[in-house]
Scaffold this motif. Structure first.
Motif, PDB file in Angstrom:
ATOM      1  N   VAL A 122       0.842  -1.204   0.000  1.00 13.43           N
ATOM      2  CA  VAL A 122       0.000   0.000   0.000  1.00 13.43           C
ATOM      3  C   VAL A 122       0.882   1.261   0.000  1.00 13.43           C
ATOM      4  O   VAL A 122       0.620   2.217  -0.725  1.00 13.43           O
ATOM      5  CB  VAL A 122      -0.973  -0.012   1.205  1.00 13.43           C
ATOM      6  CG1 VAL A 122      -1.668   1.329   1.367  1.00 13.43           C
ATOM      7  CG2 VAL A 122      -1.987  -1.140   1.046  1.00 13.43           C
ATOM      8  N   VAL A 130       0.672   4.103  -2.861  1.00 16.66           N
ATOM      9  CA  VAL A 130       0.270   5.486  -2.604  1.00 16.66           C
ATOM     10  C   VAL A 130       1.423   6.446  -2.941  1.00 16.66           C
ATOM     11  O   VAL A 130       1.207   7.539  -3.481  1.00 16.66           O
ATOM     12  CB  VAL A 130      -0.272   5.643  -1.159  1.00 16.66           C
ATOM     13  CG1 VAL A 130       0.814   5.759  -0.138  1.00 16.66           C
ATOM     14  CG2 VAL A 130      -1.184   6.841  -1.026  1.00 16.66           C
ATOM     15  N   ILE A 141      -1.969  -1.507   7.669  1.00 16.88           N
ATOM     16  CA  ILE A 141      -2.208  -0.550   6.575  1.00 16.88           C
ATOM     17  C   ILE A 141      -2.616   0.811   7.161  1.00 16.88           C
ATOM     18  O   ILE A 141      -2.165   1.867   6.697  1.00 16.88           O
ATOM     19  CB  ILE A 141      -3.260  -1.113   5.586  1.00 16.88           C
ATOM     20  CG1 ILE A 141      -2.672  -2.337   4.870  1.00 16.88           C
ATOM     21  CG2 ILE A 141      -3.706  -0.050   4.586  1.00 16.88           C
ATOM     22  CD1 ILE A 141      -3.647  -3.116   4.005  1.00 16.88           C
ATOM     23  N   ALA A 150      -1.034   4.836   6.940  1.00 14.73           N
ATOM     24  CA  ALA A 150      -1.746   6.127   6.865  1.00 14.73           C
ATOM     25  C   ALA A 150      -1.239   7.051   7.976  1.00 14.73           C
ATOM     26  O   ALA A 150      -0.964   8.241   7.746  1.00 14.73           O
ATOM     27  CB  ALA A 150      -3.252   5.904   6.998  1.00 14.73           C
ATOM     28  N   GLU A 165      -2.590  12.086   1.326  1.00 11.51           N
ATOM     29  CA  GLU A 165      -2.212  10.704   1.054  1.00 11.51           C
ATOM     30  C   GLU A 165      -2.752   9.788   2.153  1.00 11.51           C
ATOM     31  O   GLU A 165      -3.246   8.697   1.898  1.00 11.51           O
ATOM     32  CB  GLU A 165      -0.682  10.585   0.977  1.00 11.51           C
ATOM     33  CG  GLU A 165      -0.037  11.191  -0.262  1.00 11.51           C
ATOM     34  CD  GLU A 165       0.119  12.712  -0.200  1.00 11.51           C
ATOM     35  OE1 GLU A 165      -0.531  13.358   0.643  1.00 11.51           O
ATOM     36  OE2 GLU A 165       0.889  13.254  -1.007  1.00 11.51           O
ATOM     37  N   VAL A 186      -5.543   6.590   1.920  1.00  8.81           N
ATOM     38  CA  VAL A 186      -5.425   5.228   2.465  1.00  8.81           C
ATOM     39  C   VAL A 186      -6.621   4.930   3.382  1.00  8.81           C
ATOM     40  O   VAL A 186      -7.258   3.876   3.272  1.00  8.81           O
ATOM     41  CB  VAL A 186      -4.092   5.049   3.237  1.00  8.81           C
ATOM     42  CG1 VAL A 186      -4.029   3.680   3.898  1.00  8.81           C
ATOM     43  CG2 VAL A 186      -2.907   5.251   2.309  1.00  8.81           C
ATOM     44  N   CYS A 188      -5.182  -1.362  -2.343  1.00  7.09           N
ATOM     45  CA  CYS A 188      -4.410  -0.701  -3.413  1.00  7.09           C
ATOM     46  C   CYS A 188      -5.340  -0.298  -4.559  1.00  7.09           C
ATOM     47  O   CYS A 188      -5.267   0.832  -5.057  1.00  7.09           O
ATOM     48  CB  CYS A 188      -3.316  -1.632  -3.948  1.00  7.09           C
ATOM     49  SG  CYS A 188      -1.954  -1.831  -2.801  1.00  7.09           S
ATOM     50  N   ILE A 245      -7.384   2.707  -3.703  1.00  7.88           N
ATOM     51  CA  ILE A 245      -6.617   3.972  -3.733  1.00  7.88           C
ATOM     52  C   ILE A 245      -6.547   4.479  -5.166  1.00  7.88           C
ATOM     53  O   ILE A 245      -6.690   5.670  -5.421  1.00  7.88           O
ATOM     54  CB  ILE A 245      -5.185   3.757  -3.166  1.00  7.88           C
ATOM     55  CG1 ILE A 245      -5.251   3.537  -1.653  1.00  7.88           C
ATOM     56  CG2 ILE A 245      -4.304   4.974  -3.466  1.00  7.88           C
ATOM     57  CD1 ILE A 245      -3.928   3.114  -1.035  1.00  7.88           C
TER      58      ILE A 245
END
Ligand code: NAD
Length: 360
Positions: free
Chosen positions: A24, A28, A303, A307, A319, A323, A357, A360
């Motif tokens: 991830v 990102v 995950i 973030a 960003e 996430v 993913c 995003i």
């Protein structure tokens, strides 16, 4: 921006959830055109196997060079009966100390698709979004004198709750800065009706508030805070408290969100010359030997820690939100691991990472 990140997968499901978190992070970074400089090192049981120590010097060296560190989890059942200083968990305390992280941040937010997994009524927790900031290096866990002495009925145990003004100021400033970037509300929690230590805490936090006039400060006694967290969790934005109170309240807060696999955490230290804040990011859960190696673990805590890293270490709020929104989307689609889906076909760890993913 150049993001210099060290990855410490650790043991058990730490390895599996970190793999998805890195995926991830790469995704990102690519989307928002940041360069990612990733290194990886050993920690915990994996490090003991390779080098005989849970925290090799090389790991510390790489952590000190990186702006942020992403950690999976440590702990292996084969070390359950060895002395504490030889256990994988020793590596965890060591890396926190080496990085000088003094504030532990636990974001607590509820997701509409997961309200049923919380033990509290939906109407009470819906829309909860707070961060608990716990001072991490002082207070009663470290204060001296400490120990047990004497014999028989006179056996006496002593612990000391100690804070300096400087320790309170630095964590208070961090909490106020966080509140400034959110809903501008800070609740400082203490026990100032009984403890001198808390009286100093309240005095210093009130003084620091003078530097942040746009943030509304209120004070709550810790017993009342424990109650308000379950009666009216939406009232909180940033909660600031000392080490032991924070230890207890952050676990209470954790229950609001449902599964332990969902929860991220961040431990933050000083600001680097690069502008980044030194940070150690990790899901709250352990290495879960009961499900390790089965591609079953929920990677959303790890995950979510990505973030948190983007927001708190690098100041990349947009960003981080991308996430968090992707996590919410995937949850809404029901693409969740078995801990969140007792019935029906669950998704695997890697499928959840892939889904985040794509979202995003
Ligand atoms: P644990 O968090 O590993 O597991 C508790 C329970 O929650 C288990 O049933 C596990 O399967 C489940 N669980 C945990 N994370 C999950 C996830 N992401 N997805 C789905 N289910 C999940 O706690 P434990 O069993 O008490 O400890 C196991 C080992 O982890 C021990 O060696 C312990 O010392 C270590 N530990 C490490 C950390 C850390 O690295 N920060 C934290 C806690 C425990």
């Amino acid at each position: 921006m150049n993001l210099k990140v060290l990855i410490l997968p650790g043991d058990g499901i730490g390895v599996e959830v970190t793999r998805e978190a890195v995926r991830v992070l790469e995704h990102v970074s690519h989307k928002y055109q940041h360069t990612l400089e990733i290194s990886e090192a050993l920690l915990g049981g994996a490090a003991i196997h390779q080098s005989g120590t849970p925290l090799p010097d090389k790991t510390v060296e790489l952590a000190l060079k990186a702006d942020a560190t992403l950690l999976g989890a440590v702990g292996l059942p084969e070390f359950d009966n060895v002395p504490p200083e030889k256990r994988p968990e020793k590596g965890l305390l060591g890396i926190r100390k080496a990085l000088g992280v003094f504030a532990n941040l636990r974001p607590v937010r509820t997701y509409s698709s997961l309200l049923e997994s919380s033990p509290l009524k939906n109407h009470l927790i819906e829309g909860t979004d707070m961060i608990i900031v716990r001072e991490l290096t002082g207070g009663i866990y470290y204060g001296t004198p400490r120990g047990i002495s004497g014999e028989g009925a006179g056996t006496t145990a002593v612990n000391t709750m100690v804070y300096t003004r400087a320790e309170i100021e630095r964590v208070a400033r961090m909490a106020f800065r966080l509140a400034r970037g959110r809903r501008k509300k800070l609740t400082s929690v203490d026990k100032s009706n009984v403890l001198e230590n808390s009286q100093l805490w309240r005095k210093v936090v009130t003084e620091v508030a003078g530097e942040f006039e746009d943030v509304a400060l209120d004070h709550l006694l810790v017993d009342n805070c424990a109650m308000q967290l379950v009666l009216n969790p939406r009232r909180f934005d940033v909660v600031l408290t000392e080490n032991m109170f924070g230890d207890i309240l952050s676990d209470e807060g954790a229950v609001l969100a449902g599964s332990i696999g969902m929860l991220p955490s961040a431990s933050i230290g000083e600001q680097r010359e690069s502008g980044a804040w030194v940070g150690l990011y990790e899901p709250v859960h352990g290495s879960a030997p009961d499900i390790a190696g089965q591609n079953k673990a929920n990677p959303l805590g790890a995950i979510g820690s990505v973030a948190a890293m983007l927001e708190y270490s690098f100041g990349l709020k947009q960003e981080a939100e991308a996430v968090n929104r992707a996590i919410e989307f995937v949850l809404g689609q029901g693409r969740v691991t078995a801990d969140l889906k007792p019935a029906g076909a669950p998704a695997t760890t890697s499928e959840v990472g892939e889904a985040v993913c794509s979202a995003i």
